[in-house]
Write a protein that holds these residues in place. Structure first.
Motif, short mmCIF file in Angstrom:
data_model
loop_
_atom_site.label_atom_id
_atom_site.label_comp_id
_atom_site.label_asym_id
_atom_site.label_seq_id
_atom_site.Cartn_x
_atom_site.Cartn_y
_atom_site.Cartn_z
N LEU A 152 -61.63 -26.18 -2.07
CA LEU A 152 -60.24 -25.99 -2.44
C LEU A 152 -59.49 -27.31 -2.65
O LEU A 152 -58.80 -27.49 -3.65
N LEU A 153 -59.61 -28.22 -1.69
CA LEU A 153 -58.84 -29.47 -1.76
C LEU A 153 -59.56 -30.54 -2.58
O LEU A 153 -60.79 -30.64 -2.55
N ALA A 154 -58.77 -31.33 -3.31
CA ALA A 154 -59.30 -32.46 -4.07
C ALA A 154 -59.91 -33.46 -3.09
O ALA A 154 -59.52 -33.49 -1.93
N PRO A 155 -60.89 -34.24 -3.49
CA PRO A 155 -61.25 -34.52 -4.87
C PRO A 155 -62.24 -33.53 -5.49
O PRO A 155 -62.30 -33.40 -6.70
N ALA A 156 -63.02 -32.80 -4.70
CA ALA A 156 -63.97 -31.86 -5.31
C ALA A 156 -63.25 -30.59 -5.77
O ALA A 156 -63.58 -30.03 -6.81
N ASP B 5 -60.47 -16.50 -5.50
CA ASP B 5 -61.75 -15.91 -5.13
C ASP B 5 -62.27 -16.48 -3.81
O ASP B 5 -62.90 -15.76 -3.02
N VAL B 6 -62.02 -17.76 -3.57
CA VAL B 6 -62.45 -18.37 -2.30
C VAL B 6 -61.70 -17.71 -1.15
O VAL B 6 -62.30 -17.34 -0.13
N VAL B 7 -60.40 -17.54 -1.30
CA VAL B 7 -59.61 -16.89 -0.25
C VAL B 7 -60.02 -15.42 -0.13
O VAL B 7 -60.13 -14.89 0.99
#
Length: 173
Positions: free
Chosen positions: A149-153, A44-46
């Motif tokens: 998208l990317l960790a840590p969040a 959904d983000v993309v």
């Protein structure tokens, strides 16, 4: 000021490529993980980023029942994402890549007069000179990539691409 927005086009180009590279590395299961954007999966983000690019080049008609615009700008983004939820991941990626690249070809033309100082109203966000659109887009891409998208969040355990001062400065402008 225009120098900063020209730098924003360059930063946006870098962030777009980084998201394309990330997308190419994802497994089917990773596409379906919840992102750090409440209610949105990675796909959904993309889809949101691709929808924004397409809106500038060849917008998809939105359902009539969505009018008037939601008071909350974020809910307006949900409408665009909802349209794409039935799409395959390949279709979401293709829209992002195709229209994102086309938008990157158009944005430099907004950095010089006579277009640069023309104003554009973004519902729920305010009115800005067209040249500043690149800064807003660079901010959006940076935040979605590095936070949602990317960790840590975010849910994707990948190294964060290095961000240079030249990329970050126009983001915070």
């Amino acid at each position: 000021m225009l120098l900063m927005t020209k730098q924003a086009v360059e930063a946006l180009t870098t962030f777009h490529t980084q998201i394309e590279d990330l997308a190419a590395s994802l497994t089917p299961a990773e596409w379906l993980r919840p992102s750090a954007c409440a209610g949105w999966l990675v796909r959904d983000v993309v889809a949101h980023l691709g929808a924004g690019a397409r809106a500038m080049i060849d917008p998809i008609a939105l359902p009539d029942e969505r009018l008037p615009l939601p008071a909350d700008r974020e809910r307006e983004h949900d409408i665009h994402v909802d349209i794409r939820r039935s799409w395959s991941v390949d279709d979401v990626v293709a829209e992002f890549a195709t229209y994102g690249r086309q938008r990157l070809e158009v944005l430099p033309g907004l950095q010089d007069e006579p277009m640069a100082s023309n104003e554009i109203t973004l519902p729920g966000l305010g009115t800005y000179p067209m040249h500043a659109a690149a800064n807003g887009l660079a901010f959006d891409f940076y935040c979605h990539l590095h936070h949602d998208l990317l960790a840590p969040a975010g849910p994707l355990d990948r190294p964060h691409p290095e961000v240079t001062q030249d990329e970050l400065h126009p983001v915070v402008q």
